[in-house]
Design a protein around this motif. Structure first.
Motif, PDB file in Angstrom:
ATOM      1  N   LEU A 239     -11.158  10.337 -27.189  1.00  0.00           N
ATOM      2  CA  LEU A 239     -12.511  10.143 -26.643  1.00  0.00           C
ATOM      3  C   LEU A 239     -12.290   9.371 -25.271  1.00  0.00           C
ATOM      4  CD1 LEU A 239     -14.775   9.714 -29.558  1.00  0.00           C
ATOM      5  CD2 LEU A 239     -14.622  11.804 -28.305  1.00  0.00           C
ATOM      6  N   PRO A 240     -13.094   9.962 -24.190  1.00  0.00           N
ATOM      7  CA  PRO A 240     -13.436   8.962 -22.944  1.00  0.00           C
ATOM      8  C   PRO A 240     -13.932   7.538 -23.450  1.00  0.00           C
ATOM      9  CG  PRO A 240     -14.878  10.902 -22.819  1.00  0.00           C
ATOM     10  CD  PRO A 240     -13.851  11.337 -23.854  1.00  0.00           C
ATOM     11  N   PRO A 241     -13.764   6.598 -22.944  1.00  0.00           N
ATOM     12  CA  PRO A 241     -14.527   5.445 -23.324  1.00  0.00           C
ATOM     13  C   PRO A 241     -15.784   5.348 -22.237  1.00  0.00           C
ATOM     14  CG  PRO A 241     -12.956   5.026 -21.463  1.00  0.00           C
ATOM     15  CD  PRO A 241     -12.815   6.404 -21.939  1.00  0.00           C
ATOM     16  N   ARG A 242     -16.792   5.592 -23.494  1.00  0.00           N
ATOM     17  CA  ARG A 242     -18.245   5.550 -23.335  1.00  0.00           C
ATOM     18  C   ARG A 242     -19.125   4.561 -24.124  1.00  0.00           C
ATOM     19  NH1 ARG A 242     -16.323   7.875 -19.836  1.00  0.00           N
ATOM     20  NH2 ARG A 242     -16.751  10.314 -19.180  1.00  0.00           N
ATOM     21  N   ILE A 243     -18.478   3.933 -25.020  1.00  0.00           N
ATOM     22  CA  ILE A 243     -19.114   2.710 -25.652  1.00  0.00           C
ATOM     23  C   ILE A 243     -19.034   1.776 -25.408  1.00  0.00           C
ATOM     24  CG2 ILE A 243     -19.430   1.687 -28.202  1.00  0.00           C
ATOM     25  CD1 ILE A 243     -18.430   4.210 -29.435  1.00  0.00           C
ATOM     26  N   ALA A 244     -19.907   0.770 -24.922  1.00  0.00           N
ATOM     27  CA  ALA A 244     -20.069  -0.407 -24.016  1.00  0.00           C
ATOM     28  C   ALA A 244     -20.385  -1.659 -24.827  1.00  0.00           C
ATOM     29  CB  ALA A 244     -20.492  -0.447 -22.947  1.00  0.00           C
ATOM     30  N   PRO A 245     -19.914  -2.824 -24.696  1.00  0.00           N
ATOM     31  CA  PRO A 245     -20.496  -3.947 -25.064  1.00  0.00           C
ATOM     32  C   PRO A 245     -22.017  -4.002 -25.191  1.00  0.00           C
ATOM     33  CG  PRO A 245     -18.720  -4.713 -23.607  1.00  0.00           C
ATOM     34  CD  PRO A 245     -19.105  -3.427 -23.608  1.00  0.00           C
ATOM     35  N   SER A 246     -22.709  -3.527 -24.220  1.00  0.00           N
ATOM     36  CA  SER A 246     -24.206  -3.667 -24.154  1.00  0.00           C
ATOM     37  C   SER A 246     -24.866  -2.718 -25.036  1.00  0.00           C
ATOM     38  CB  SER A 246     -24.729  -3.015 -22.828  1.00  0.00           C
ATOM     39  OG  SER A 246     -24.095  -1.580 -22.534  1.00  0.00           O
ATOM     40  N   ASN A 247     -23.875  -1.844 -25.862  1.00  0.00           N
ATOM     41  CA  ASN A 247     -24.459  -0.974 -27.087  1.00  0.00           C
ATOM     42  C   ASN A 247     -24.690  -1.892 -28.426  1.00  0.00           C
ATOM     43  OD1 ASN A 247     -22.432   1.578 -25.898  1.00  0.00           O
ATOM     44  ND2 ASN A 247     -24.701   1.684 -25.978  1.00  0.00           N
ATOM     45  N   PHE A 248     -24.336  -3.087 -28.175  1.00  0.00           N
ATOM     46  CA  PHE A 248     -24.383  -4.099 -29.527  1.00  0.00           C
ATOM     47  C   PHE A 248     -25.245  -5.189 -29.151  1.00  0.00           C
ATOM     48  CE2 PHE A 248     -20.459  -1.612 -29.341  1.00  0.00           C
ATOM     49  CZ  PHE A 248     -20.714  -0.863 -30.496  1.00  0.00           C
ATOM     50  N   TYR A 249     -26.250  -5.532 -30.132  1.00  0.00           N
ATOM     51  CA  TYR A 249     -26.653  -6.863 -30.046  1.00  0.00           C
ATOM     52  C   TYR A 249     -26.642  -7.593 -31.211  1.00  0.00           C
ATOM     53  CZ  TYR A 249     -31.112  -5.130 -31.871  1.00  0.00           C
ATOM     54  OH  TYR A 249     -31.842  -4.469 -32.809  1.00  0.00           O
ATOM     55  N   PHE A 250     -26.551  -9.119 -31.016  1.00  0.00           N
ATOM     56  CA  PHE A 250     -26.521  -9.611 -32.601  1.00  0.00           C
ATOM     57  C   PHE A 250     -27.947  -9.870 -33.275  1.00  0.00           C
ATOM     58  CE2 PHE A 250     -26.012 -13.423 -35.585  1.00  0.00           C
ATOM     59  CZ  PHE A 250     -24.990 -12.721 -36.336  1.00  0.00           C
TER      60      PHE A 250
ATOM     61  N   PHE B 147     -25.977  -9.663 -38.500  1.00  0.00           N
ATOM     62  CA  PHE B 147     -24.755  -8.891 -38.125  1.00  0.00           C
ATOM     63  C   PHE B 147     -25.224  -8.179 -36.848  1.00  0.00           C
ATOM     64  CE2 PHE B 147     -26.724  -6.697 -41.793  1.00  0.00           C
ATOM     65  CZ  PHE B 147     -27.375  -5.581 -41.307  1.00  0.00           C
ATOM     66  N   TYR B 148     -24.408  -7.362 -36.237  1.00  0.00           N
ATOM     67  CA  TYR B 148     -24.674  -6.620 -35.060  1.00  0.00           C
ATOM     68  C   TYR B 148     -25.328  -5.272 -35.182  1.00  0.00           C
ATOM     69  CZ  TYR B 148     -21.890  -9.521 -31.986  1.00  0.00           C
ATOM     70  OH  TYR B 148     -21.188 -10.542 -31.230  1.00  0.00           O
ATOM     71  N   CYS B 149     -26.429  -5.255 -34.388  1.00  0.00           N
ATOM     72  CA  CYS B 149     -27.215  -3.963 -34.325  1.00  0.00           C
ATOM     73  C   CYS B 149     -26.714  -3.015 -33.265  1.00  0.00           C
ATOM     74  CB  CYS B 149     -28.630  -4.274 -34.509  1.00  0.00           C
ATOM     75  SG  CYS B 149     -29.149  -4.939 -35.987  1.00  0.00           S
ATOM     76  N   LEU B 150     -27.221  -1.782 -33.268  1.00  0.00           N
ATOM     77  CA  LEU B 150     -26.957  -0.837 -32.099  1.00  0.00           C
ATOM     78  C   LEU B 150     -27.864  -0.598 -31.161  1.00  0.00           C
ATOM     79  CD1 LEU B 150     -24.885   1.675 -34.627  1.00  0.00           C
ATOM     80  CD2 LEU B 150     -24.280  -0.382 -33.717  1.00  0.00           C
ATOM     81  N   LEU B 151     -27.635  -0.343 -30.081  1.00  0.00           N
ATOM     82  CA  LEU B 151     -28.435   0.003 -29.052  1.00  0.00           C
ATOM     83  C   LEU B 151     -27.869   1.105 -28.132  1.00  0.00           C
ATOM     84  CD1 LEU B 151     -31.193  -1.128 -27.752  1.00  0.00           C
ATOM     85  CD2 LEU B 151     -29.930  -2.417 -26.155  1.00  0.00           C
ATOM     86  N   SER B 152     -28.942   2.222 -28.296  1.00  0.00           N
ATOM     87  CA  SER B 152     -28.251   3.424 -27.568  1.00  0.00           C
ATOM     88  C   SER B 152     -28.307   3.637 -26.213  1.00  0.00           C
ATOM     89  CB  SER B 152     -29.042   4.749 -28.332  1.00  0.00           C
ATOM     90  OG  SER B 152     -30.201   4.860 -28.060  1.00  0.00           O
ATOM     91  N   ALA B 153     -27.886   4.396 -25.536  1.00  0.00           N
ATOM     92  CA  ALA B 153     -28.111   4.581 -23.961  1.00  0.00           C
ATOM     93  C   ALA B 153     -29.597   4.807 -23.615  1.00  0.00           C
ATOM     94  CB  ALA B 153     -27.345   5.799 -23.401  1.00  0.00           C
ATOM     95  N   GLY B 154     -30.384   5.518 -24.310  1.00  0.00           N
ATOM     96  CA  GLY B 154     -31.771   5.634 -24.176  1.00  0.00           C
ATOM     97  C   GLY B 154     -32.841   4.350 -24.430  1.00  0.00           C
ATOM     98  N   GLY B 155     -32.002   3.484 -25.056  1.00  0.00           N
ATOM     99  CA  GLY B 155     -32.881   2.048 -25.442  1.00  0.00           C
ATOM    100  C   GLY B 155     -33.312   2.249 -26.602  1.00  0.00           C
ATOM    101  N   HIS B 156     -32.880   2.972 -27.525  1.00  0.00           N
ATOM    102  CA  HIS B 156     -33.336   3.005 -28.934  1.00  0.00           C
ATOM    103  C   HIS B 156     -32.383   1.960 -29.796  1.00  0.00           C
ATOM    104  CE1 HIS B 156     -36.139   6.120 -28.235  1.00  0.00           C
ATOM    105  NE2 HIS B 156     -35.348   6.741 -27.454  1.00  0.00           N
ATOM    106  N   ASP B 157     -33.161   1.207 -30.500  1.00  0.00           N
ATOM    107  CA  ASP B 157     -32.084   0.279 -31.428  1.00  0.00           C
ATOM    108  C   ASP B 157     -32.142   0.644 -32.758  1.00  0.00           C
ATOM    109  OD1 ASP B 157     -34.719  -0.536 -32.047  1.00  0.00           O
ATOM    110  OD2 ASP B 157     -34.212  -2.710 -32.248  1.00  0.00           O
ATOM    111  N   LYS B 158     -30.984   0.368 -33.436  1.00  0.00           N
ATOM    112  CA  LYS B 158     -30.899   0.711 -34.999  1.00  0.00           C
ATOM    113  C   LYS B 158     -30.168  -0.245 -35.667  1.00  0.00           C
ATOM    114  CE  LYS B 158     -29.474   4.452 -38.071  1.00  0.00           C
ATOM    115  NZ  LYS B 158     -29.153   5.882 -38.113  1.00  0.00           N
TER     116      LYS B 158
END
Length: 296
Positions: A225-236, A242-253
């Protein structure tokens, strides 16, 4: 006479119209599908295990990639006979809709330890990419027990203490199922009898929790896969720990409340005995995968 001619002309016009409609439908049916048409495809990658090793976290993190679509629920196609007997049409129907070029991923941690699964997977896709996420086998065992205990308590059913299941007459009980699932080398040997090592990518479950980005970058590379996942996709998340996820659209999970659940109690003496038991199985596993892990 004039009425008869007019009626014949009207019938001719109606027939011509019907023929045109039929021709259009035939052309549509025979033409290739649109380039952006979505459809359900068999997975090009499967997260095969391990149970309580971080499979859900890995799946959700891979789903951050724009070229990846994931099956939301565990499919259990290859390891549940009732599902397997329904055939590939049933399996395909459990998959998400994807565009051409997107990668379909499913995860079922029960696949790894089931002896029938490797051959069954090979039959449908010899080129499938396999992801195996592992963690300290002693910690995995305790987490496995904790989940079963929680489920039993929720249904108001009794369950033996962990130490009673784990130790018999002062020795580790080798027949305890949760312990058998932690003998990674035995299960991986069956997969390596069927698939080349290069098709199996091992993910460090503890590292995925500590520093998700680096492990995801390695997974992207393995999956081509081309590298598309970035450090900005994660926040503690300090509340969850533990780390949660942040999508490109700004939605966190964040993962659900079952993740990070406190482990059931086990005396330190029993845990040390468990760690000693796993030393040789762990060494064999490290040799098989060509790397070592900081396990107890």
């Amino acid at each position: 006479m004039l009425c008869t001619v007019l009626l014949a002309l009207l019938v001719l016009i109606l027939l011509q119209t019907q023929i045109c409609v039929c021709l259009r439908e035939l052309r549509a049916a025979s033409s290739p599908p649109a380039q952006n048409a979505t459809r359900q495809r068999l997975p090009g990658a499967i997260i095969i295990g391990v149970r309580k090793g971080g499979t859900r976290a890995l799946l959700e993190m891979l789903n951050l990639h724009p070229d990846v679509e994931v099956a939301k629920a565990e499919v259990h196609y290859f390891n549940v006979e009732e599902h397997y007997q329904q055939g590939l049409a049933w399996y395909r129907a459990q998959m998400p809709f994807t565009l051409p070029g997107q990668l379909t991923v499913e995860k079922t941690p029960g696949y790894f330890a089931n002896p029938q699964v490797p051959e069954r997977v090979l039959e449908i896709n010899p080129a499938v990419r396999l992801l195996l996420i592992v963690r300290d086998p002693a910690e995995r065992l305790v987490s496995d027990y904790t989940q079963v205990l929680h489920n039993r308590m929720t249904r108001h059913k009794p369950y033996q203490p962990l130490e009673e299941l784990l130790i018999s007459q002062g020795h580790i009980n080798p027949s305890y199922k949760a312990l058998q699932r932690s003998l990674y080398h035995q299960h991986l040997a069956r997969w390596l009898d069927v698939f080349p090592r290069k098709q199996i990518h091992v993910v460090d479950g503890e590292a995925l929790i500590r520093d998700p980005f680096l492990e995801l970058r390695r997974a992207e590379s393995f999956l081509d896969l081309p590298p598309r996942i970035a450090p900005s996709n994660f926040y503690f998340n300090t509340t969850k720990g533990f780390y949660c996820l942040l999508s490109a659209g700004g939605h966190d999970k964040c993962l659900d409340e079952s993740k990070g659940r406190p482990h059931a109690p086990l005396r330190s003496q029993a845990f040390r005995k468990l760690c000693r038991y796993f030393r040789e199985p762990n060494r064999l596993f490290f040799e098989m995968v060509g790397r070592s892990f900081s396990w107890c």
